[in-house]
Write a protein that holds these residues in place. Structure first.
Motif, PDB file in Angstrom:
ATOM      1  N   LEU A  22       0.830  -1.205   0.000  1.00 46.40           N
ATOM      2  CA  LEU A  22       0.000   0.000   0.000  1.00 46.40           C
ATOM      3  C   LEU A  22       0.867   1.260   0.000  1.00 46.40           C
ATOM      4  CD1 LEU A  22      -2.871  -0.903   2.492  1.00 46.40           C
ATOM      5  CD2 LEU A  22      -3.184  -0.020   0.177  1.00 46.40           C
ATOM      6  N   ALA A  23       1.895   1.276   0.838  1.00 41.30           N
ATOM      7  CA  ALA A  23       2.741   2.461   0.963  1.00 41.30           C
ATOM      8  C   ALA A  23       3.418   2.797  -0.362  1.00 41.30           C
ATOM      9  CB  ALA A  23       3.788   2.250   2.059  1.00 41.30           C
ATOM     10  N   THR A  24       3.956   1.789  -1.046  1.00 41.24           N
ATOM     11  CA  THR A  24       4.645   2.065  -2.309  1.00 41.24           C
ATOM     12  C   THR A  24       3.666   2.545  -3.375  1.00 41.24           C
ATOM     13  OG1 THR A  24       4.458  -0.303  -2.888  1.00 41.24           O
ATOM     14  CG2 THR A  24       6.511   0.441  -1.865  1.00 41.24           C
ATOM     15  N   LYS A  25       2.477   1.966  -3.412  1.00 40.40           N
ATOM     16  CA  LYS A  25       1.477   2.390  -4.405  1.00 40.40           C
ATOM     17  C   LYS A  25       0.943   3.785  -4.086  1.00 40.40           C
ATOM     18  CE  LYS A  25      -0.012  -2.209  -5.911  1.00 40.40           C
ATOM     19  NZ  LYS A  25       1.189  -2.894  -5.411  1.00 40.40           N
ATOM     20  N   LEU A  26       0.760   4.079  -2.807  1.00 42.64           N
ATOM     21  CA  LEU A  26       0.307   5.411  -2.415  1.00 42.64           C
ATOM     22  C   LEU A  26       1.383   6.466  -2.716  1.00 42.64           C
ATOM     23  CD1 LEU A  26      -1.455   4.501   0.943  1.00 42.64           C
ATOM     24  CD2 LEU A  26      -2.583   5.433  -1.095  1.00 42.64           C
ATOM     25  N   ALA A  27       2.645   6.109  -2.510  1.00 40.49           N
ATOM     26  CA  ALA A  27       3.724   7.042  -2.830  1.00 40.49           C
ATOM     27  C   ALA A  27       3.757   7.327  -4.327  1.00 40.49           C
ATOM     28  CB  ALA A  27       5.066   6.471  -2.367  1.00 40.49           C
ATOM     29  N   ARG A  28       3.549   6.284  -5.123  1.00 37.61           N
ATOM     30  CA  ARG A  28       3.539   6.497  -6.573  1.00 37.61           C
ATOM     31  C   ARG A  28       2.347   7.359  -6.993  1.00 37.61           C
ATOM     32  NH1 ARG A  28       3.184   1.918 -11.381  1.00 37.61           N
ATOM     33  NH2 ARG A  28       3.600   3.361 -13.097  1.00 37.61           N
ATOM     34  N   LEU A  29       1.186   7.074  -6.401  1.00 36.52           N
ATOM     35  CA  LEU A  29       0.008   7.878  -6.713  1.00 36.52           C
ATOM     36  C   LEU A  29       0.240   9.336  -6.327  1.00 36.52           C
ATOM     37  CD1 LEU A  29      -2.948   8.244  -7.566  1.00 36.52           C
ATOM     38  CD2 LEU A  29      -3.620   7.490  -5.265  1.00 36.52           C
ATOM     39  N   SER A  30       0.834   9.569  -5.157  1.00 37.36           N
ATOM     40  CA  SER A  30       1.114  10.944  -4.713  1.00 37.36           C
ATOM     41  C   SER A  30       2.032  11.655  -5.695  1.00 37.36           C
ATOM     42  CB  SER A  30       1.758  10.921  -3.322  1.00 37.36           C
ATOM     43  OG  SER A  30       0.873  10.403  -2.354  1.00 37.36           O
ATOM     44  N   ALA A  31       3.083  10.959  -6.140  1.00 38.93           N
ATOM     45  CA  ALA A  31       4.030  11.570  -7.072  1.00 38.93           C
ATOM     46  C   ALA A  31       3.351  11.899  -8.399  1.00 38.93           C
ATOM     47  CB  ALA A  31       5.217  10.633  -7.288  1.00 38.93           C
ATOM     48  N   MET A  32       2.509  10.994  -8.886  1.00 38.91           N
ATOM     49  CA  MET A  32       1.848  11.227 -10.166  1.00 38.91           C
ATOM     50  C   MET A  32       0.801  12.334 -10.058  1.00 38.91           C
ATOM     51  SD  MET A  32       1.606   7.436 -11.894  1.00 38.91           S
ATOM     52  CE  MET A  32       1.104   8.162 -13.459  1.00 38.91           C
ATOM     53  N   ARG A  33       0.128  12.422  -8.909  1.00 37.70           N
ATOM     54  CA  ARG A  33      -0.823  13.521  -8.734  1.00 37.70           C
ATOM     55  C   ARG A  33      -0.096  14.862  -8.696  1.00 37.70           C
ATOM     56  NH1 ARG A  33      -5.634  11.099  -4.868  1.00 37.70           N
ATOM     57  NH2 ARG A  33      -4.095  11.247  -3.192  1.00 37.70           N
ATOM     58  N   ALA A  34       1.065  14.895  -8.029  1.00 33.80           N
ATOM     59  CA  ALA A  34       1.840  16.144  -7.984  1.00 33.80           C
ATOM     60  C   ALA A  34       2.318  16.512  -9.388  1.00 33.80           C
ATOM     61  CB  ALA A  34       3.029  15.976  -7.041  1.00 33.80           C
ATOM     62  N   GLU A  35       2.774  15.526 -10.141  1.00 31.78           N
ATOM     63  CA  GLU A  35       3.210  15.787 -11.512  1.00 31.78           C
ATOM     64  C   GLU A  35       2.044  16.281 -12.367  1.00 31.78           C
ATOM     65  OE1 GLU A  35       5.922  13.237 -14.494  1.00 31.78           O
ATOM     66  OE2 GLU A  35       3.927  12.390 -14.167  1.00 31.78           O
ATOM     67  N   HIS A  36       0.868  15.671 -12.166  1.00 34.38           N
ATOM     68  CA  HIS A  36      -0.312  16.075 -12.926  1.00 34.38           C
ATOM     69  C   HIS A  36      -0.666  17.535 -12.638  1.00 34.38           C
ATOM     70  CE1 HIS A  36      -4.056  15.241 -15.122  1.00 34.38           C
ATOM     71  NE2 HIS A  36      -4.657  15.983 -14.214  1.00 34.38           N
ATOM     72  N   ARG A  37      -0.543  17.926 -11.357  1.00 33.78           N
ATOM     73  CA  ARG A  37      -0.858  19.312 -11.004  1.00 33.78           C
ATOM     74  C   ARG A  37       0.164  20.290 -11.596  1.00 33.78           C
ATOM     75  NH1 ARG A  37      -2.381  16.804  -6.061  1.00 33.78           N
ATOM     76  NH2 ARG A  37      -0.286  17.154  -5.189  1.00 33.78           N
ATOM     77  N   ARG A  38       1.425  19.842 -11.707  1.00 33.10           N
ATOM     78  CA  ARG A  38       2.431  20.729 -12.314  1.00 33.10           C
ATOM     79  C   ARG A  38       2.170  20.917 -13.807  1.00 33.10           C
ATOM     80  NH1 ARG A  38       5.981  17.779  -8.966  1.00 33.10           N
ATOM     81  NH2 ARG A  38       6.576  16.440 -10.708  1.00 33.10           N
ATOM     82  N   ILE A  39       1.782  19.824 -14.464  1.00 30.63           N
ATOM     83  CA  ILE A  39       1.557  19.898 -15.913  1.00 30.63           C
ATOM     84  C   ILE A  39       0.247  20.612 -16.218  1.00 30.63           C
ATOM     85  CG2 ILE A  39       1.190  18.522 -18.005  1.00 30.63           C
ATOM     86  CD1 ILE A  39       3.007  16.398 -16.748  1.00 30.63           C
ATOM     87  N   VAL A  40      -0.785  20.305 -15.416  1.00 27.85           N
ATOM     88  CA  VAL A  40      -2.110  20.901 -15.634  1.00 27.85           C
ATOM     89  C   VAL A  40      -2.482  21.649 -14.354  1.00 27.85           C
ATOM     90  CG1 VAL A  40      -4.464  20.467 -16.419  1.00 27.85           C
ATOM     91  CG2 VAL A  40      -2.642  18.861 -17.027  1.00 27.85           C
ATOM     92  N   PRO A  41      -1.927  22.839 -14.129  1.00 24.82           N
ATOM     93  CA  PRO A  41      -2.139  23.535 -12.857  1.00 24.82           C
ATOM     94  C   PRO A  41      -3.550  24.057 -12.648  1.00 24.82           C
ATOM     95  CG  PRO A  41      -0.939  24.921 -14.382  1.00 24.82           C
ATOM     96  CD  PRO A  41      -1.047  23.587 -15.036  1.00 24.82           C
TER      97      PRO A  41
END
Length: 293
Positions: free
Chosen positions: A159-178
């Motif tokens: 769970l922790a590794t998948k949640l960390a990946r989801l967090s990173a991808m959500r942050a990247e998504h917000r940077r690309i599509v602010p």
């Protein structure tokens, strides 16, 4: 305190050997430094010292010959080795911790690796796992459907590794599509947002399955406590029967004893039912985890 108000704990891959895991757990600040890339560079030899040492050795060679230079070189090496051996032990330990953290940088998840929503989910999962592992029925070995001491830490790690990946991808998504895309192109962005939402829902279901398991274990734990109390009383049933017979007569003793037996059976049935519920919840938990690592 609600898990919404508490940060998750550090998670270390349970597959790591014990000594390495202990080093990582003992040095959260070092792990944060590694994650942030704040790693001190290895210091090379000082050119000035190298030059002066070389010049000194050449001078000794000219004055005393090769044997004298070799003697001086041995003295220098011994002095350098002694200094290293007598260096600050805490500094040496910190270097070892830093090296261990660098070598295993993908084998731990820090609270800082998670956004708020994912951090809350991980904390909920950790609390549920704690409930199971500290329960009386688990310590008594009654939850034999899965090996909780092995399975639950692995569940938390996944769970922790998948949640960390989801967090990173959500942050990247917000940077690309602010912001919000224009209406005429919003549909083109929708699949990416939907993928993130689908992953979040899936991980939330896994956490809820773990919480359901913990709730069933908590219920079984409560019944188990009463069950153990009843067992102690059942051992003394003849004394209770004798007391009733002596004070109220045999005509009342027999019905009373039957009521004791019936109550005992009801508690046993309730305990059996609660244990079956916990085992079913464990089965659902294993089914909800999906693919492995």
């Amino acid at each position: 305190m609600s898990p919404h108000n508490r940060s998750p704990r550090l998670v270390v891959d349970p597959a790591l050997p014990g000594p390495i895991s202990s080093v990582l757990r003992s040095a959260p600040e070092t792990l944060r430094a590694v994650r942030m890339g704040d790693i001190p560079s290895a210091r090379g030899p000082d050119p000035a010292k190298v030059f002066s040492t070389a010049a000194f050795l050449v001078l000794i060679l000219a004055l005393t010959g090769f044997a004298g230079m070799l003697t001086i070189l041995v003295v220098i090496l011994l002095f350098t080795g002694t200094r290293r051996l007598t260096a600050d032990p805490e500094a040496r330990r910190e270097r070892r911790r830093m090296r261990t953290a660098i070598d295993h940088a993908n084998r731990f998840v820090l609270p800082e690796d998670l956004d708020t929503g994912c951090g809350t989910l991980l904390r909920r999962a950790q609390d549920a796992a704690d409930t199971v592992l500290t329960s009386r029925v688990n310590r008594a070995g009654l939850l034999d459907t899965i090996d909780n001491a092995v399975t639950l830490p692995d569940q938390i790690w996944q769970l922790a590794t998948k949640l960390a990946r989801l967090s990173a991808m959500r942050a990247e998504h917000r940077r690309i599509v602010p912001g919000v895309p224009p209406p005429e192109v919003a549909e083109a962005f929708a699949p990416y947002s939907t993928a993130l939402e689908t992953a979040a829902r899936s991980l939330t279901r896994r956490v809820r399955a773990l919480e359901d398991y913990a709730a069933q274990v908590r219920r079984a734990d409560e019944v188990y406590h009463s069950y153990r109390q009843l067992e102690q009383l059942s051992e003394r049933a003849p004394q209770y029967e004798e007391l009733v017979a002596e004070t109220a007569g045999d005509d009342l003793a027999v019905p009373h004893l039957r009521e004791l037996t019936a109550q005992a059976q009801r508690i046993r049935d309730l305990f059996t039912e609660s244990m079956e519920g916990a085992r079913r919840a464990a089965g659902h938990l294993m089914g909800a985890q999906g693919p492995g690592r």
